[in-house]
Every structure is written in structure tokens, then in C-alpha cells.
Write a protein that holds these residues in place. Sequence first.
Motif, mmCIF file in Angstrom:
data_model
loop_
_atom_site.group_PDB
_atom_site.id
_atom_site.type_symbol
_atom_site.label_atom_id
_atom_site.label_comp_id
_atom_site.label_asym_id
_atom_site.label_seq_id
_atom_site.Cartn_x
_atom_site.Cartn_y
_atom_site.Cartn_z
ATOM 1 N N THR A 270 50.529 35.490 -6.829
ATOM 2 C CA THR A 270 49.612 34.911 -5.838
ATOM 3 C C THR A 270 48.449 35.848 -5.536
ATOM 4 O OG1 THR A 270 51.071 35.713 -4.053
ATOM 5 C CG2 THR A 270 51.331 33.420 -4.745
ATOM 6 N N GLU A 271 48.701 37.162 -5.604
ATOM 7 C CA GLU A 271 47.619 38.124 -5.350
ATOM 8 C C GLU A 271 46.626 38.140 -6.506
ATOM 9 O OE1 GLU A 271 49.316 41.912 -4.544
ATOM 10 O OE2 GLU A 271 49.977 41.382 -2.509
ATOM 11 N N ILE A 272 47.134 38.117 -7.731
ATOM 12 C CA ILE A 272 46.239 38.184 -8.888
ATOM 13 C C ILE A 272 45.388 36.925 -9.002
ATOM 14 C CG2 ILE A 272 46.124 38.253 -11.416
ATOM 15 C CD1 ILE A 272 48.600 39.996 -11.415
ATOM 16 N N TYR A 273 46.026 35.766 -8.858
ATOM 17 C CA TYR A 273 45.337 34.497 -9.131
ATOM 18 C C TYR A 273 44.939 33.741 -7.869
ATOM 19 C CZ TYR A 273 47.126 35.610 -13.720
ATOM 20 O OH TYR A 273 47.409 36.260 -14.900
ATOM 21 N N ARG A 274 45.212 34.345 -6.719
ATOM 22 C CA ARG A 274 44.825 33.754 -5.432
ATOM 23 C C ARG A 274 45.347 32.312 -5.314
ATOM 24 N NH1 ARG A 274 41.426 37.385 -3.198
ATOM 25 N NH2 ARG A 274 40.287 38.776 -4.607
ATOM 26 N N LEU A 275 46.606 32.140 -5.640
ATOM 27 C CA LEU A 275 47.219 30.819 -5.579
ATOM 28 C C LEU A 275 47.787 30.563 -4.189
ATOM 29 C CD1 LEU A 275 49.251 30.689 -8.922
ATOM 30 C CD2 LEU A 275 46.980 29.773 -8.482
ATOM 31 N N PRO A 276 47.576 29.369 -3.651
ATOM 32 C CA PRO A 276 48.257 29.000 -2.407
ATOM 33 C C PRO A 276 49.770 29.037 -2.634
ATOM 34 C CG PRO A 276 46.479 27.468 -2.889
ATOM 35 C CD PRO A 276 46.659 28.320 -4.113
ATOM 36 N N PRO A 277 50.544 29.400 -1.628
ATOM 37 C CA PRO A 277 52.003 29.493 -1.795
ATOM 38 C C PRO A 277 52.635 28.223 -2.357
ATOM 39 C CG PRO A 277 51.350 30.476 0.288
ATOM 40 C CD PRO A 277 50.118 29.828 -0.282
ATOM 41 N N GLN A 278 52.153 27.053 -1.925
ATOM 42 C CA GLN A 278 52.735 25.799 -2.410
ATOM 43 C C GLN A 278 52.496 25.618 -3.907
ATOM 44 O OE1 GLN A 278 51.318 22.289 -0.393
ATOM 45 N NE2 GLN A 278 52.830 20.940 -1.347
ATOM 46 N N VAL A 279 51.321 26.033 -4.364
ATOM 47 C CA VAL A 279 51.022 25.933 -5.796
ATOM 48 C C VAL A 279 51.939 26.866 -6.574
ATOM 49 C CG1 VAL A 279 49.288 26.354 -7.587
ATOM 50 C CG2 VAL A 279 48.632 25.221 -5.450
ATOM 51 N N PHE A 280 52.126 28.089 -6.065
ATOM 52 C CA PHE A 280 53.025 29.015 -6.764
ATOM 53 C C PHE A 280 54.437 28.459 -6.836
ATOM 54 C CE2 PHE A 280 56.399 32.101 -6.744
ATOM 55 C CZ PHE A 280 56.123 32.834 -7.880
ATOM 56 N N ASP A 281 54.945 27.944 -5.713
ATOM 57 C CA ASP A 281 56.317 27.443 -5.690
ATOM 58 C C ASP A 281 56.510 26.332 -6.710
ATOM 59 O OD1 ASP A 281 56.898 29.237 -3.682
ATOM 60 O OD2 ASP A 281 56.621 27.787 -2.061
ATOM 61 N N THR A 282 55.529 25.433 -6.805
ATOM 62 C CA THR A 282 55.600 24.352 -7.790
ATOM 63 C C THR A 282 55.560 24.924 -9.203
ATOM 64 O OG1 THR A 282 54.460 22.867 -6.249
ATOM 65 C CG2 THR A 282 54.519 22.205 -8.559
ATOM 66 N N MET A 283 54.642 25.849 -9.425
ATOM 67 C CA MET A 283 54.489 26.457 -10.743
ATOM 68 C C MET A 283 55.740 27.232 -11.148
ATOM 69 S SD MET A 283 52.062 29.592 -11.858
ATOM 70 C CE MET A 283 53.324 30.672 -11.182
ATOM 71 N N TYR A 284 56.317 27.965 -10.205
ATOM 72 C CA TYR A 284 57.477 28.799 -10.519
ATOM 73 C C TYR A 284 58.639 27.948 -11.034
ATOM 74 C CZ TYR A 284 61.126 32.333 -10.096
ATOM 75 O OH TYR A 284 62.157 33.201 -10.367
ATOM 76 N N HIS A 285 58.837 26.801 -10.436
ATOM 77 C CA HIS A 285 59.941 25.933 -10.849
ATOM 78 C C HIS A 285 59.644 25.207 -12.161
ATOM 79 C CE1 HIS A 285 62.369 26.689 -7.343
ATOM 80 N NE2 HIS A 285 61.358 26.417 -6.550
ATOM 81 N N ARG A 286 58.361 25.156 -12.552
ATOM 82 C CA ARG A 286 57.999 24.492 -13.800
ATOM 83 C C ARG A 286 57.885 25.469 -14.977
ATOM 84 N NH1 ARG A 286 54.145 22.433 -15.464
ATOM 85 N NH2 ARG A 286 55.167 20.747 -16.594
ATOM 86 N N THR A 287 57.829 26.742 -14.666
ATOM 87 C CA THR A 287 57.568 27.748 -15.695
ATOM 88 C C THR A 287 58.873 28.382 -16.168
ATOM 89 O OG1 THR A 287 55.395 28.232 -14.739
ATOM 90 C CG2 THR A 287 56.343 29.879 -16.213
ATOM 91 N N ILE A 288 59.099 28.342 -17.470
ATOM 92 C CA ILE A 288 60.301 28.940 -18.037
ATOM 93 C C ILE A 288 59.902 30.166 -18.856
ATOM 94 C CG2 ILE A 288 62.287 28.613 -19.554
ATOM 95 C CD1 ILE A 288 62.175 25.648 -18.911
#
Length: 330
Positions: A270-288
Motif C-alpha cells: 500500500t505504501e509503494i503503490y498508494r493503494l486504498p486498503p479495500q483495494v489491497f484486501d481485494t487484490m491480496y485474496h485474488r493474487t496467488i
Amino acid sequence: MESSSHNNVQKRIILAAVALIILALLGAAYMLRPRGRAAIKVATLQGGISTLDLVEKLDLGEQFGIDVQVIRLQKTPDIAVALAKGEVDAAIVPAEVAARMIEEGAPVKIAAVDMLQNQAILTMNDTIKTPADLKGRRVAAVTASGTYKMFKAYLLLLYHLRVGEQGAPGDVAVVNAPPGSLVDALRRGDVDAIVAWEPLVSMALVKGARIVADYQQMWRAAKLQGPPVMLVWVVRSDVPSDTVNALIKARNEAAEIWVKNPAATKKIITEIYRLPPQVFDTMYHRTIIYTGPLNNTAIQGIRSEWWLAWKGGYLPRSPDAIPDTVFLKP
């Protein structure tokens, strides 16, 4: 006279002993001095998430005696050029880019799988239920990307739909767009669907889009062999093997942290890409993140991805001729 001579001998013995102690201390200090770490420059795409982000921010290279220097470039072709010229030593690239570089004679080898496919077809149109419903629709994509070429291949293989481009007729009309404008084009209704990768997929989902089909679903439907590889680590052939081994150990450590410590991963990404927490949470669960070695199963997945990219037109010729010697098995 004898007493004076005796005293001189004692002084010389003491001075010799002191000198030996000093030399021993200097030797110990020399042995304990900080050693210079072998530097290795690793390129990645600006805005492209990978385990390299954790390697950099946690300085995981230090654990294995190397100094990992991260170079972020704007376009994937820039990475390929930097590798070919020796301006960087290694890189994180889509698997099809690695194949294209190898076919063009670049002195690189594949050292690890980093991430599985996270691309998806997204829409905000309720009438589009499956990719088959894209017939007669407009789809925005980055047409220079392997992601787009595989989209073409998936549509043809699974749904018998041809993509029209550059004025040529087709079942699906494609609009070329830069990555940063894909989500906005979908929200405005300029297009009926988009083809994107993370974190763009999660950005679109948070803003109300839904997934028509993701690439892993289509991979399974196409009955492709091996894991659905997306990103790989490549290294130049002239990088010393001990440096390469240390780099892969650092990558493997980062992969374990990504999987087992989501809080640390969230802070860094989130610090590197300035992602909102909700976007990160969605991405984290989609990323393997791939945590396994570069074994025969992983190589089979890479070759399947290459075949798909070839069928979509990204690779100019069959990748079957690429020898297994390009894979640095552990």
C-alpha cells in the motif's frame, strides 16, 4: 650492568607481547569488518506488483549476502532492452515476454516463477454474463501486452470468437487504451468490458465492476497443463551463479512472507503503490504467489502459457523450439 641488561630484555619481551596482542586485535577487527555485498540490479514494471517489492523494502538480499538494487521502468519493452544491453542483471517479467526475449537471442534464463495469472475480463453491463456475450461488444485493452494476446487466444479457443483490430472485422471490437484509463473507460460506458491485471482488476471491482471470467478459470476450461503462470524472474546468463542463487533465496523468503504475513505485505504494497486498503484486501485474496521451486511442473505451466501467447499472436513462432536449458532448475 647485569641488572640493566636484564631489565632491557624484560622490556623487549613486554613490547613484543604487546605488539602480538595489537596484531591479534587488528586481525580480529579485519575479520569482523563489514564485507561488501555483491550488487545485482533487478528491473520491474512501474506499477507492477511482485515479491520484489518485499525483497527491496525488507532488504532480504542482505540475509544472503547480496545488495538488490531495484530499477522501476515505465514499459515492459524497456525492461527487455535494459536486460539485453546489460544495464540490469535480472528482471520480473510476464512469462511470454521472457519467451520473446529468448527467441530474439537475449542472453537470459528463467530462474523462478513469481505469480500466477490474475488477469480478468470485467464489465458493468448486466447483459454480459460470460465471455460469449462479448460478441458485438467493445472491449478496452492494452493491445501491446501479452495479457491482450492471451485474451484473444482464450476467446478463440473457448468461445470461437475472433477479435477485430486495426480496422479488421471481428466478433469483438477492441479499443486500445493505456492501463491507467481502463477502469475510467468502463465506468463512463465508453466500452462494454475491459481486460486488466492486478491491481487494476481490484480497483475496478471496488468501483462496482464485476468479473465476467478470470484467466485462471479460462486456463482450466482450456485444459492447459501446469500452473497458470503469469510472472517469472529472469537473469542474465553472465551473472555469477552464487549471486543468482542468493537472489532466488531472497525471492523465496519474500514469497513466504507474502503468504504467511499479510499485514507486513499490506504495509509495503500500500505504501509503494498508494493503494486504498479495500483495494489491497481485494487484490491480496485474488493474487496467488508461487512458493514452489522451478521444477518440471512449473516449467510445464510456463510452456503452456507460452503456447497460449503464441496462439494469440504475441510470439511470432512456436515456443516449442526453446530448449529446457533456459530454465535454471534448483
